[in-house]
Scaffold this active site. Structure first.
Site, PDB file in Angstrom:
ATOM      1  N   ARG A 215     -23.818 -39.105  27.617  1.00 57.09           N
ATOM      2  CA  ARG A 215     -24.991 -39.689  28.270  1.00 57.09           C
ATOM      3  C   ARG A 215     -25.019 -41.194  28.023  1.00 57.09           C
ATOM      4  NH1 ARG A 215     -28.438 -34.894  25.868  1.00 57.09           N
ATOM      5  NH2 ARG A 215     -28.228 -33.383  27.554  1.00 57.09           N
ATOM      6  N   PHE A 231     -27.203 -30.944  38.690  1.00 63.32           N
ATOM      7  CA  PHE A 231     -27.359 -29.975  37.589  1.00 63.32           C
ATOM      8  C   PHE A 231     -28.060 -30.683  36.415  1.00 63.32           C
ATOM      9  CE2 PHE A 231     -23.267 -29.157  39.723  1.00 63.32           C
ATOM     10  CZ  PHE A 231     -23.464 -27.885  40.216  1.00 63.32           C
ATOM     11  N   ASP A 253     -31.644 -29.986  40.495  1.00 63.68           N
ATOM     12  CA  ASP A 253     -31.350 -28.720  39.807  1.00 63.68           C
ATOM     13  C   ASP A 253     -31.933 -27.599  40.650  1.00 63.68           C
ATOM     14  OD1 ASP A 253     -30.589 -28.101  36.579  1.00 63.68           O
ATOM     15  OD2 ASP A 253     -31.592 -26.476  37.660  1.00 63.68           O
ATOM     16  N   SER A 254     -31.297 -26.425  40.589  1.00 66.63           N
ATOM     17  CA  SER A 254     -31.817 -25.312  41.382  1.00 66.63           C
ATOM     18  C   SER A 254     -33.035 -24.672  40.721  1.00 66.63           C
ATOM     19  CB  SER A 254     -30.721 -24.264  41.596  1.00 66.63           C
ATOM     20  OG  SER A 254     -30.246 -23.833  40.345  1.00 66.63           O
ATOM     21  N   ALA A 283     -26.929 -27.111  44.499  1.00 65.30           N
ATOM     22  CA  ALA A 283     -25.965 -28.210  44.468  1.00 65.30           C
ATOM     23  C   ALA A 283     -25.109 -28.246  45.727  1.00 65.30           C
ATOM     24  CB  ALA A 283     -25.067 -28.057  43.246  1.00 65.30           C
ATOM     25  N   ASP A 300     -22.531 -31.784  36.101  1.00 66.13           N
ATOM     26  CA  ASP A 300     -22.485 -31.055  34.822  1.00 66.13           C
ATOM     27  C   ASP A 300     -22.967 -29.623  35.047  1.00 66.13           C
ATOM     28  OD1 ASP A 300     -22.302 -30.421  32.134  1.00 66.13           O
ATOM     29  OD2 ASP A 300     -24.264 -31.279  31.635  1.00 66.13           O
ATOM     30  N   CYS A 340     -18.068 -26.751  31.068  1.00 66.99           N
ATOM     31  CA  CYS A 340     -18.419 -26.256  29.733  1.00 66.99           C
ATOM     32  C   CYS A 340     -17.999 -24.788  29.568  1.00 66.99           C
ATOM     33  CB  CYS A 340     -19.907 -26.428  29.445  1.00 66.99           C
ATOM     34  SG  CYS A 340     -20.959 -25.532  30.582  1.00 66.99           S
TER      35      CYS A 340
END
Ligand code: SAH
Length: 396
Positions: A215, A231, A253-254, A283, A300, A340
């Site tokens: 970040r 995201f 974001d969803s 997205a 991300d 990730c």
């Protein structure tokens, strides 16, 4: 529960990975067991020739034992206290345990801290625990005592958030709740930025501490750029971009709840800042038409693949979102792209990103290669622990 109840002997030749200190015993390697070991029991593991190899927690499934020690010891209170002390001392030496700018970090990182099955994140006095094995669940009271003992006054509460992470096959009905102290959502500081964290309702333990340094890098690149934080969850990257002097920041974001949190956090740090807007959207939909709108895009996504058999699909998803970013970002734009998923290797993630670049026809160069920060250490004998992979790319 400290007692060693059972013994497991491996098939001939199957001791090699334990001799190299890899902390997992696969069920296929087991020759015979004595004492009927059950899920969560402590077992000693021996070679076919009777040589002691390690002690660990038993589990149903393909990973049959997670090794806690390669020495012949009993996991009593002192054993846990010493492990937790080592983990805490490492965070202290990293300058995280007493830091005026950052009071949120990972205190225990499973295999990376020699405690397979245990994750503890520290949020300004509250430790949020996630147990991934029944073995850890059975000793949770001892773990809490050891945490209190080691962290001392700085520890105000311990919240157990394991209901969803304990193996479902074990059929343990555990409920989330406080194991010590009490608290509610709290405010934490990361590099001087304020975040409201909600471990009762939030994803994982409530906040993603693994992106702290990445970040900061976004902050360095943000000056005068139009930023898309895809995201975004609680908005982490967005505030750093605002702080770094972005012209505008769009957080997407969803999850409507995540967007609510992101907006709240922006208000905390940058009240009435009109540069920020947040959208609840998918997205893939949102990125359909973003041609020349942005010059810094952060991707991300959640772990697209949680299991080995989902790897192919995950790689396709990485390829798709990255293609959309490369095709549409402005000339001279920067893409921060992450994976990730533990089961997606660094190499395969790179291949997916590179083929997205090739499809887009743009000239793409690597500026930085990113990973998880030092409070998420990786045990060199357990390379699977290196789960966070990221690239910073320059697109012409
Ligand atoms: N970047 C965040 C963490 C991202 S976690 C941080 O720094 O804290 C992944 C996020 O992706 C979650 O918040 C989840 O709600 C969101 N998500 C999952 N699928 C999505 C989709 N198809 N479109 C948009 N967001 C999605």
């Amino acid at each position: 529960m400290a007692e060693i109840i059972a013994k497991i002997s491996l098939k001939p030749g199957k001791e090699q990975s334990l001799k190299r200190f890899h902390p997992w015993v696969f069920s296929g390697a087991i020759g015979k067991s004595e004492g009927n070991p059950e899920e969560g029991d402590v077992v000693n593991v021996y070679s076919a020739g009777g040589e002691f190899l390690g002690m660990g927690h038993c589990q149903i499934g393909s990973i049959a034992v997670r090794i806690l020690s390669f020495e012949e010891v009993v996991p009593d209170f002192n054993f846990w206290k010493m492990k937790i002390e080592k983990a805490w001392n490492l965070r202290k030496s990293l300058g995280l345990a007493e830091n005026a700018q950052t009071n949120v970090f990972r205190l225990i990182n499973a295999e990376g801290d020699g405690m397979p099955g245990l994750i503890v994140d520290f949020y300004n006095g509250t430790a949020v625990i996630q147990m991934h094995t029944v073995g850890m669940f059975l000793v949770r009271e001892m773990l809490v005592e050891a945490l209190k003992n080691v962290v001392g006054e700085q520890l105000k509460a311990v919240y157990d958030k394991s209901a969803k992470t304990l193996p479902y096959k074990a059929d343990i009905s555990s409920e989330d709740g406080y194991l010590f102290g009490k608290g509610k959502e709290t405010e934490v500081l990361e590099n001087g930025l304020r975040f409201r964290v909600d471990w009762l309702e939030g994803q994982k333990t409530g906040f993603f501490t693994d992106q702290r340094e990445n970040r900061l890098l976004v902050q360095h690149f943000a000056q005068n750029r139009d930023v898309l934080n895809m995201f975004c969850y609680t908005g982490g990257f967005s505030f750093y971009a605002l702080k770094g002097g972005a012209r505008l920041v769009h957080s997407v974001d969803s999850s409507a709840k995540a967007i609510g949190l992101a907006k709240e956090n922006v208000e905390l740090n940058f009240p009435d800042d009109t540069r920020h807007e947040a959208f609840t959207a998918d997205a893939f939909e949102f990125m359909r038409d973003i041609k020349n709108k942005y010059d810094l895009i952060i991707l991300d996504p959640p772990a697209f693949a949680k299991h080995r058999d989902a790897v192919h699909q995950a790689l396709q998803a990485y390829k798709r979102i990255n293609t959309r970013a490369f095709e549409q970002i402005r000339n001279g734009g920067i893409v921060f792209t992450f994976s990730c998923s533990q089961v997606v290797s660094k190499e395969r993630f790179r291949e997916a990103v590179f083929s997205a670049a090739a499809i887009s026809g743009r000239n793409v160069r690597i500026l930085h290669q990113l990973t998880q920060p030092a409070d998420h250490p990786v045990n060199i004998y357990h390379p699977e622990g290196e789960y966070l992979k990221g690239l910073v790319l320059y697109v012409e």
